[in-house]
Design a protein around this motif. Structure first.
Motif, mmCIF file in Angstrom:
data_model
loop_
_atom_site.group_PDB
_atom_site.id
_atom_site.type_symbol
_atom_site.label_atom_id
_atom_site.label_comp_id
_atom_site.label_asym_id
_atom_site.label_seq_id
_atom_site.Cartn_x
_atom_site.Cartn_y
_atom_site.Cartn_z
ATOM 1 N N ASP A 150 3.541 13.783 6.716
ATOM 2 C CA ASP A 150 4.970 13.870 6.369
ATOM 3 C C ASP A 150 5.783 12.666 6.838
ATOM 4 N N ARG A 151 5.099 11.516 7.137
ATOM 5 C CA ARG A 151 5.845 10.319 7.519
ATOM 6 C C ARG A 151 6.565 9.712 6.320
ATOM 7 N N PHE A 152 5.971 9.816 5.134
ATOM 8 C CA PHE A 152 6.675 9.427 3.919
ATOM 9 C C PHE A 152 6.176 10.293 2.779
ATOM 10 N N ARG A 153 6.777 10.160 1.617
ATOM 11 C CA ARG A 153 6.496 11.072 0.515
ATOM 12 C C ARG A 153 6.163 10.304 -0.756
ATOM 13 N N ALA A 154 5.260 10.882 -1.513
ATOM 14 C CA ALA A 154 4.937 10.345 -2.832
ATOM 15 C C ALA A 154 5.826 11.025 -3.862
ATOM 16 N N VAL A 155 6.386 10.226 -4.764
ATOM 17 C CA VAL A 155 7.229 10.763 -5.831
ATOM 18 C C VAL A 155 6.638 10.331 -7.162
ATOM 19 N N TYR B 134 0.835 -1.199 0.000
ATOM 20 C CA TYR B 134 0.000 0.000 0.000
ATOM 21 C C TYR B 134 0.872 1.252 0.000
ATOM 22 N N ALA B 135 1.885 1.253 0.881
ATOM 23 C CA ALA B 135 2.785 2.404 0.930
ATOM 24 C C ALA B 135 3.502 2.585 -0.402
ATOM 25 N N GLY B 136 3.884 1.471 -1.026
ATOM 26 C CA GLY B 136 4.552 1.558 -2.320
ATOM 27 C C GLY B 136 3.662 2.124 -3.399
ATOM 28 N N LEU B 137 2.383 1.718 -3.396
ATOM 29 C CA LEU B 137 1.440 2.244 -4.378
ATOM 30 C C LEU B 137 1.195 3.727 -4.168
ATOM 31 N N VAL B 138 0.926 4.117 -2.909
ATOM 32 C CA VAL B 138 0.628 5.508 -2.620
ATOM 33 C C VAL B 138 1.812 6.407 -2.932
ATOM 34 N N SER B 139 3.009 5.948 -2.577
ATOM 35 C CA SER B 139 4.194 6.782 -2.762
ATOM 36 C C SER B 139 4.694 6.786 -4.201
ATOM 37 N N GLY B 140 4.230 5.833 -5.017
ATOM 38 C CA GLY B 140 4.718 5.744 -6.391
ATOM 39 C C GLY B 140 5.951 4.893 -6.528
ATOM 40 N N ALA B 141 6.447 4.330 -5.405
ATOM 41 C CA ALA B 141 7.642 3.493 -5.461
ATOM 42 C C ALA B 141 7.352 2.127 -6.058
ATOM 43 N N LEU B 142 6.066 1.698 -6.026
ATOM 44 C CA LEU B 142 5.680 0.398 -6.550
ATOM 45 C C LEU B 142 4.530 0.587 -7.532
ATOM 46 N N PRO B 143 4.809 1.106 -8.725
ATOM 47 C CA PRO B 143 3.733 1.378 -9.676
ATOM 48 C C PRO B 143 3.084 0.090 -10.168
ATOM 49 N N LEU B 144 1.767 0.139 -10.363
ATOM 50 C CA LEU B 144 1.014 -1.024 -10.825
ATOM 51 C C LEU B 144 0.505 -0.742 -12.228
ATOM 52 N N ASP C 223 11.885 22.503 -25.084
ATOM 53 C CA ASP C 223 10.502 22.834 -24.722
ATOM 54 C C ASP C 223 9.864 21.773 -23.822
ATOM 55 N N MET C 224 10.679 20.873 -23.252
ATOM 56 C CA MET C 224 10.143 19.814 -22.413
ATOM 57 C C MET C 224 11.176 19.404 -21.378
ATOM 58 N N VAL C 225 10.698 19.035 -20.181
ATOM 59 C CA VAL C 225 11.577 18.519 -19.147
ATOM 60 C C VAL C 225 11.002 17.215 -18.614
ATOM 61 N N LEU C 226 11.870 16.418 -17.992
ATOM 62 C CA LEU C 226 11.463 15.258 -17.212
ATOM 63 C C LEU C 226 11.708 15.624 -15.756
ATOM 64 N N ALA C 227 10.651 15.604 -14.943
ATOM 65 C CA ALA C 227 10.766 16.109 -13.577
ATOM 66 C C ALA C 227 10.132 15.152 -12.583
ATOM 67 N N ALA C 228 10.724 15.085 -11.396
ATOM 68 C CA ALA C 228 10.149 14.345 -10.278
ATOM 69 C C ALA C 228 9.441 15.334 -9.363
ATOM 70 N N HIS C 229 8.202 14.993 -8.988
ATOM 71 C CA HIS C 229 7.413 15.838 -8.097
ATOM 72 C C HIS C 229 7.263 15.108 -6.758
ATOM 73 N N VAL C 230 7.536 15.796 -5.678
ATOM 74 C CA VAL C 230 7.508 15.205 -4.342
ATOM 75 C C VAL C 230 6.348 15.807 -3.553
ATOM 76 N N THR C 231 5.491 14.927 -2.989
ATOM 77 C CA THR C 231 4.348 15.368 -2.197
ATOM 78 C C THR C 231 4.369 14.667 -0.846
ATOM 79 N N PRO C 232 4.416 15.419 0.271
ATOM 80 C CA PRO C 232 4.371 14.778 1.599
ATOM 81 C C PRO C 232 3.034 14.070 1.809
ATOM 82 N N LEU C 233 3.077 12.905 2.467
ATOM 83 C CA LEU C 233 1.878 12.126 2.748
ATOM 84 C C LEU C 233 1.871 11.708 4.213
ATOM 85 N N ALA C 234 0.666 11.428 4.708
ATOM 86 C CA ALA C 234 0.493 10.873 6.060
ATOM 87 C C ALA C 234 1.271 11.670 7.093
#
Length: 205
Positions: free
Chosen positions: A108-113, A32-42, A95-106
C-alpha cells in the motif's frame, strides 16, 4: 599543493559520478514505479507479443441474473464505500462505462490505476478493454452460463506488450499480478452472489 589539486580533482569526479548514479537510479526507480502504477504507460507499437489471461472458472450457487448484478453493481448501481475506493466511474453510457480501477501495490505504499471501458451484455457477459495501464493491450471478459445448481463464471482474456522479449518478460510480471487480482475479485463475486441468493430464496413452512 599539486597533491591537493589532484585530490580535489579526484573528489570532484567521484562526486559527479555519485550524482549521476543517484540521478540514474532515481530515473529507473521512477520509471519502474510509473510502469507498475500505470502512470507511465509504454505503448510504442513495435514488437507486440500477447499472452492469455486465464481462463479462470468458478461455479457459483446463485442464479445468473444475481451474479451479473453483483459484477455490474459498482459500475451501474450504487457501489459500497469499499468498492468506491477501488472503482471510479468516469463516464457512463447505456450499456458501457469508462472506469478507473485502483489496486494497492507494495504494501500500500503506492497504487496502480488502470482505466478501462466496461461493456455489459445482460445477463451473460461483461467485457473489459484497457485504455491506460502498465501494458498497452488488455482485453477481458466475464462469461456467465446457467448451470443446474447455479451459474458458471468464466474469466478469460489477453494481455499484450511491446518490445519483443523484454516486453514479454514485463508482460509475465504484470500478468501474474493481474490474474491474482482477478482471482480475488472472483472469490468476492461468488461470496456476495451466494449471500444474495440465499437471502432472496423463498422460505417454506
Amino acid at each position: 599543493m599539486l597533491l591537493a589539486v589532484g585530490n580535489n580533482a579526484v573528489i570532484g569526479r567521484l562526486a559527479r559520478a555519485a550524482a549521476w548514479t543517484a540521478g540514474a537510479t532515481a530515473v529507473v526507480a521512477g520509471g519502474y514505479a510509473g510502469l507498475v502504477s500505470g502512470a507511465l504507460p509504454l505503448d510504442v507499437g513495435v514488437g507486440r507479443r500477447t499472452r492469455p489471461l486465464g481462463p479462470q472458472t468458478l461455479d457459483v450457487a446463485a442464479p445468473r441474473e444475481i451474479v451479473f448484478e453483483v459484477i455490474a453493481q459498482p459500475y451501474l448501481g450504487r457501489a459500497t464505500r469499499a468498492m468506491r475506493e477501488k472503482v471510479n466511474v468516469l463516464e457512463r453510457g447505456s450499456d458501457m462505462v469508462l472506469a478507473a480501477h485502483v489496486t494497492p501495490l507494495a504494501r500500500d505504499r503506492f497504487r496502480a490505476v488502470t482505466v478501462e471501458t466496461v461493456r455489459f451484455t445482460s445477463p451473460e457477459r461483461v467485457d473489459f478493454r484497457l485504455v491506460r495501464g502498465p501494458v498497452p493491450h488488455v482485453i477481458e471478459a466475464f462469461v456467465l452460463t446457467e448451470q443446474a445448481q447455479g451459474t458458471r463464471l468464466v474469466y478469460e482474456g489477453e494481455l499484450g506488450t511491446d518490445l519483443w522479449r523484454a516486453g514479454a518478460w514485463w508482460g509475465a510480471q504484470v500478468g501474474a499480478r493481474w490474474e491474482r487480482t482477478v482471482a480475488a475479485s472472483l472469490a468476492s463475486v461468488k461470496a456476495e452472489a451466494e449471500r444474495r441468493a440465499a437471502h432472496r430464496k423463498p422460505r417454506t413452512g
